[in-house]
Design a protein around this motif. Structure first.
Motif, mmCIF file in Angstrom:
data_model
loop_
_atom_site.group_PDB
_atom_site.id
_atom_site.type_symbol
_atom_site.label_atom_id
_atom_site.label_comp_id
_atom_site.label_asym_id
_atom_site.label_seq_id
_atom_site.Cartn_x
_atom_site.Cartn_y
_atom_site.Cartn_z
ATOM 1 N N MET A 1 31.037 26.712 40.305
ATOM 2 C CA MET A 1 31.660 28.013 40.463
ATOM 3 C C MET A 1 31.043 28.721 41.663
ATOM 4 O O MET A 1 29.843 28.933 41.704
ATOM 5 C CB MET A 1 31.414 28.870 39.228
ATOM 6 N N ASP A 2 31.867 29.080 42.581
ATOM 7 C CA ASP A 2 31.390 29.850 43.719
ATOM 8 C C ASP A 2 32.106 31.201 43.741
ATOM 9 O O ASP A 2 32.878 31.530 42.830
ATOM 10 C CB ASP A 2 31.579 29.074 45.028
ATOM 11 N N ALA A 3 31.854 31.985 44.770
ATOM 12 C CA ALA A 3 32.431 33.325 44.873
ATOM 13 C C ALA A 3 33.961 33.283 44.924
ATOM 14 O O ALA A 3 34.627 34.149 44.350
ATOM 15 C CB ALA A 3 31.877 34.045 46.100
ATOM 16 N N LEU A 4 34.529 32.267 45.576
ATOM 17 C CA LEU A 4 35.994 32.152 45.628
ATOM 18 C C LEU A 4 36.579 31.853 44.242
ATOM 19 O O LEU A 4 37.619 32.401 43.875
ATOM 20 C CB LEU A 4 36.415 31.078 46.623
ATOM 21 N N ASP A 5 35.895 30.989 43.480
ATOM 22 C CA ASP A 5 36.353 30.697 42.122
ATOM 23 C C ASP A 5 36.339 31.968 41.275
ATOM 24 O O ASP A 5 37.283 32.250 40.535
ATOM 25 C CB ASP A 5 35.470 29.643 41.452
ATOM 26 N N ARG A 6 35.271 32.730 41.387
ATOM 27 C CA ARG A 6 35.165 33.973 40.605
ATOM 28 C C ARG A 6 36.251 34.966 40.999
ATOM 29 O O ARG A 6 36.858 35.607 40.144
ATOM 30 C CB ARG A 6 33.779 34.570 40.751
ATOM 31 N N ARG A 7 36.521 35.083 42.288
ATOM 32 C CA ARG A 7 37.582 35.988 42.755
ATOM 33 C C ARG A 7 38.937 35.492 42.261
ATOM 34 O O ARG A 7 39.775 36.280 41.830
ATOM 35 C CB ARG A 7 37.549 36.070 44.290
ATOM 36 N N LEU A 9 39.523 33.766 39.556
ATOM 37 C CA LEU A 9 39.603 34.083 38.119
ATOM 38 C C LEU A 9 39.952 35.552 37.909
ATOM 39 O O LEU A 9 40.761 35.886 37.032
ATOM 40 C CB LEU A 9 38.287 33.734 37.418
ATOM 41 N N ASP A 10 39.351 36.442 38.691
ATOM 42 C CA ASP A 10 39.663 37.876 38.580
ATOM 43 C C ASP A 10 41.141 38.122 38.858
ATOM 44 O O ASP A 10 41.802 38.891 38.154
ATOM 45 C CB ASP A 10 38.811 38.700 39.546
ATOM 46 N N LEU A 11 41.662 37.474 39.898
ATOM 47 C CA LEU A 11 43.071 37.641 40.247
ATOM 48 C C LEU A 11 43.987 37.095 39.153
ATOM 49 O O LEU A 11 45.004 37.710 38.821
ATOM 50 C CB LEU A 11 43.370 36.964 41.587
ATOM 51 N N GLY A 45 37.173 22.968 32.098
ATOM 52 C CA GLY A 45 37.110 23.837 30.922
ATOM 53 C C GLY A 45 36.784 25.286 31.212
ATOM 54 O O GLY A 45 36.623 26.079 30.288
ATOM 55 N N VAL A 46 36.668 25.649 32.493
ATOM 56 C CA VAL A 46 36.428 27.055 32.823
ATOM 57 C C VAL A 46 37.648 27.875 32.411
ATOM 58 O O VAL A 46 37.529 28.909 31.764
ATOM 59 C CB VAL A 46 36.120 27.234 34.327
ATOM 60 N N ILE A 47 38.833 27.406 32.778
ATOM 61 C CA ILE A 47 40.072 28.022 32.309
ATOM 62 C C ILE A 47 40.493 27.236 31.081
ATOM 63 O O ILE A 47 40.755 26.028 31.159
ATOM 64 C CB ILE A 47 41.176 27.983 33.390
ATOM 65 N N ARG A 48 40.529 27.903 29.945
ATOM 66 C CA ARG A 48 40.820 27.218 28.683
ATOM 67 C C ARG A 48 42.300 27.132 28.365
ATOM 68 O O ARG A 48 42.731 26.217 27.674
ATOM 69 C CB ARG A 48 40.096 27.924 27.543
#
Length: 145
Positions: A1-7, A9-11, A45-48
């Protein structure tokens, strides 16, 4: 997970129907790169799941309460799960610290049906008593369930 992945997920939390190109424009990636990232997040499995949220009132679950559950003696979490799973109005529950043994989130059609469901919870052999609070209005709702 990097900053782009986190962004990303937020979107997706804000709008799970956004297209790959729209998401890519927001984070500075191509549509295909966004799709690969989402596929990876699903595979690891980050997005379930991808789902919709329906207004609970539409499903006859507009009345909501939080119930503290107090048990006799020591009751294993697996036993609490088994007992609470039998009551369809229970939409969430967890063991907690403090005086109560568990907190139970319930949803039902109205106060009368909530009371009926609460009685079914109270009938369990290990339940000593409960303390309930009916939700009057939701102030913040970030569940994302």
């Amino acid at each position: 997970m990097d900053a782009l992945d986190r962004r990303l997920l937020d979107l997706l939390r804000a709008n799970s129907r956004a297209g790959w190109a729209e998401l890519g424009d927001e984070i500075g990636l191509s549509a295909s790169a966004v799709k690969r990232r989402v596929d990876r997040l699903v595979a690891t499995g980050v997005i379930r799941s991808f789902t919709i949220r329906v207004d609970p009132a539409i499903d006859d679950r507009g009345t909501e309460a939080y119930v503290e559950l107090f048990c006799r003696g020591t009751v294993a979490p697996v036993e609490l799960r088994r007992m609470l799973s039998r009551v369809p109005e229970v939409v969430g529950a967890g063991t907690i610290t403090g005086d109560a043994d568990a907190i139970v989130h319930m949803r039902s059609r109205d106060v009368s049906s909530l009371e009926d469901a609460l009685e079914r919870v109270r009938e369990a052999p290990n339940v000593e008593h409960t303390r309930s609070a009916i939700v009057l209005s939701r102030l913040v709702d970030r569940e994302g369930d």
